[in-house]
Scaffold this motif. Structure first.
Motif, PDB file in Angstrom:
ATOM      1  N   PHE A  67       3.378  -0.922   2.080  1.00 40.01           N
ATOM      2  CA  PHE A  67       2.092  -0.252   2.278  1.00 40.01           C
ATOM      3  C   PHE A  67       2.218   1.257   2.064  1.00 40.01           C
ATOM      4  O   PHE A  67       1.321   1.885   1.489  1.00 40.01           O
ATOM      5  N   LEU A  70       2.281   1.847  -1.668  1.00 33.47           N
ATOM      6  CA  LEU A  70       0.952   1.662  -2.249  1.00 33.47           C
ATOM      7  C   LEU A  70       0.041   2.843  -1.912  1.00 33.47           C
ATOM      8  O   LEU A  70      -0.702   3.334  -2.775  1.00 33.47           O
ATOM      9  N   ALA A  71       0.078   3.287  -0.645  1.00 34.49           N
ATOM     10  CA  ALA A  71      -0.753   4.425  -0.247  1.00 34.49           C
ATOM     11  C   ALA A  71      -0.327   5.696  -0.969  1.00 34.49           C
ATOM     12  O   ALA A  71      -1.174   6.497  -1.394  1.00 34.49           O
ATOM     13  N   ALA A  74      -1.601   5.523  -4.545  1.00 42.14           N
ATOM     14  CA  ALA A  74      -3.038   5.815  -4.606  1.00 42.14           C
ATOM     15  C   ALA A  74      -3.307   7.301  -4.400  1.00 42.14           C
ATOM     16  O   ALA A  74      -4.153   7.899  -5.072  1.00 42.14           O
ATOM     17  N   TYR A 181      -4.311  -3.013  -5.666  1.00 41.56           N
ATOM     18  CA  TYR A 181      -4.274  -2.447  -4.321  1.00 41.56           C
ATOM     19  C   TYR A 181      -4.441  -0.919  -4.292  1.00 41.56           C
ATOM     20  O   TYR A 181      -5.247  -0.395  -3.507  1.00 41.56           O
ATOM     21  N   PRO A 182      -3.708  -0.143  -5.124  1.00 45.21           N
ATOM     22  CA  PRO A 182      -3.927   1.315  -5.095  1.00 45.21           C
ATOM     23  C   PRO A 182      -5.339   1.706  -5.514  1.00 45.21           C
ATOM     24  O   PRO A 182      -5.892   2.677  -4.985  1.00 45.21           O
ATOM     25  N   ALA A 184      -8.067   0.063  -4.921  1.00 49.17           N
ATOM     26  CA  ALA A 184      -8.923  -0.141  -3.746  1.00 49.17           C
ATOM     27  C   ALA A 184      -8.682   0.926  -2.687  1.00 49.17           C
ATOM     28  O   ALA A 184      -9.629   1.430  -2.061  1.00 49.17           O
ATOM     29  N   LEU A 185      -7.431   1.309  -2.482  1.00 49.52           N
ATOM     30  CA  LEU A 185      -7.109   2.310  -1.467  1.00 49.52           C
ATOM     31  C   LEU A 185      -7.638   3.697  -1.834  1.00 49.52           C
ATOM     32  O   LEU A 185      -7.925   4.513  -0.952  1.00 49.52           O
ATOM     33  N   SER A 186      -7.772   3.980  -3.120  1.00 44.45           N
ATOM     34  CA  SER A 186      -8.202   5.317  -3.540  1.00 44.45           C
ATOM     35  C   SER A 186      -9.701   5.552  -3.368  1.00 44.45           C
ATOM     36  O   SER A 186     -10.147   6.703  -3.302  1.00 44.45           O
TER      37      SER A 186
END
Length: 389
Positions: A67, A70-71, A74, A181-182, A184-186
């Motif tokens: 995580f 990924l964060a 992003a 995933y990145p 969506a997180l951005s």
């Protein structure tokens, strides 16, 4: 077609798609930049996550380290890159920004191998230098202030992070999830930044023309290009794949010529040819030991939930040594003391062997193969889901 031709074509297609965004972005010049990027990434994330769900991939089981990566991807490769790019356009010419960000191939050729604890390939570095020169010729060197140069370097750092931070994630998550995933997180971060910068105007509805442009940017330039890039990155490695980043200005030139948005000059054509020459100059095949698949095989990790490398069986008296690895990744598929797991009902699996001397059972791969070591008499062994007999 060679084993490296398909990922190479994917990397080239990804960067050419990114290059087409230059012409399309002209149609959304009046829309708030950061909220526009949020819409683009939101659409891309929705498409990619829908594909993830439709393919019914096994659960990823993200760890805190996953995580965090990924964060970070992003925050740097998507949000940070866009913020630096927007601020750089205020104090530097587009040509200067394109030249600085166009240095991505040489940076990946040098830094990428270092993150994998290996020396850069001299041929790849030379090819990356040629590609970088060609990209600079195609973009034009331009001019700007020292602040503009620093902001452009920040955008370059975001581009580098977009690839390097994905490398440790690709063996476990696969290109599809690493792309989704990145993105969506951005989205929430970009929306918050847009509200701070543009106020209430940041959330206005796009016009039909702007909506069509965001649809193209989200579906092709983001969802498709990200997926193609990460798939190529996992096969080619950062240094080899990085050569294709020089095709971004070439894609912009092709779009400009096809749509009649401007004239293509002699320097543009020369720059495009130099980029193509640099890509051809690079190694025809990935350097051994590069790419996410090679690292996954070395470390025994799963790649995209498809297979896991296992340790070979030890030779025992009266039994031949196990054969070389098979194409599907299992070493012991042809050994006479190996049996296939068959479903023995709810909550268990049954291992039925064909060797006359069998006793102890060693679980060698999840739900697929077990190894049976010689003993006194044949028998069938029932395995529970946790692998216990």
């Amino acid at each position: 077609m060679s084993s490296s031709a398909t990922p190479a074509a994917g990397a080239a297609a990804a960067m050419l798609l990114v290059g087409t965004s230059t012409a399309v972005s002209a149609t959304i010049a009046d829309y708030p930049v950061l909220s526009g990027q949020a819409l683009r990434y939101a659409l891309a994330a929705a498409i990619l996550l829908t594909v993830v769900r439709s393919r019914r991939l096994p659960r990823a089981g993200l760890t805190p380290r996953d995580f965090l990566l990924l964060a970070s991807l992003a925050a740097t490769g998507l949000v940070g890159f866009n913020i630096f790019l927007v601020e750089a356009t205020r104090v530097a010419s587009p040509a200067m920004i394109g030249t600085v960000v166009g240095a991505l191939p040489i940076v990946l050729a040098l830094v990428g191998p270092m993150t994998q604890r290996r020396r850069p390939c001299a041929r790849t570095v030379a090819a990356a230098a040629v590609v970088t020169l060609g990209a600079a010729l195609a973009a034009g060197f331009g001019g700007g202030s020292p602040r503009g140069l620093l902001l452009s370097l920040g955008a370059l750092a975001g581009e580098v992070a977009f690839s390097l931070l994905a490398l440790p994630l690709l063996p476990k998550l696969g290109p599809l999830r690493v792309a989704a995933y990145p993105a969506a997180l951005s989205v929430p971060v970009l929306l918050a930044a847009s509200v701070v910068v543009d106020g209430t105007n940041a959330l206005r509805l796009p016009s039909p023309t702007e909506a069509a442009a965001f649809g193209y940017l989200g579906a092709l330039v983001t969802a498709a290009a990200f997926l193609l890039w990460y798939a190529a990155l996992s096969r080619l490695g950062t240094d080899r794949a990085g050569l294709f980043a020089g095709l971004v200005p070439v894609g912009a030139l092709l779009t400009t010529a096809v749509l009649g948005l401007g004239e293509v000059g002699r320097a543009d054509v020369i720059g495009a040819l130099v980029v193509a020459g640099g890509v051809v100059l690079g190694p025809p095949r990935p350097v051994p030991g590069t790419g996410a698949r090679s690292r996954a095989r070395r470390s025994g990790r799963e790649e995209s939930g498809r297979y896991r490398r296992t340790r070979p069986l030890r030779s025992v008296a009266g039994s031949p040594a196990p054969p070389a690895p098979t194409p599907d990744g299992f070493r012991n598929a042809g050994h006479p003391a190996v049996a296939r797991c068959r479903d023995g009902g709810a909550g268990s699996r049954t291992a039925v062997h064909g060797d006359s001397d069998t006793a102890a059972v060693q679980r060698m791969a999840v739900g697929r193969w077990v190894a049976l070591q010689p003993a006194e008499e044949p028998r069938s062994v029932r395995l529970n889901r946790d692998g216990s007999a």
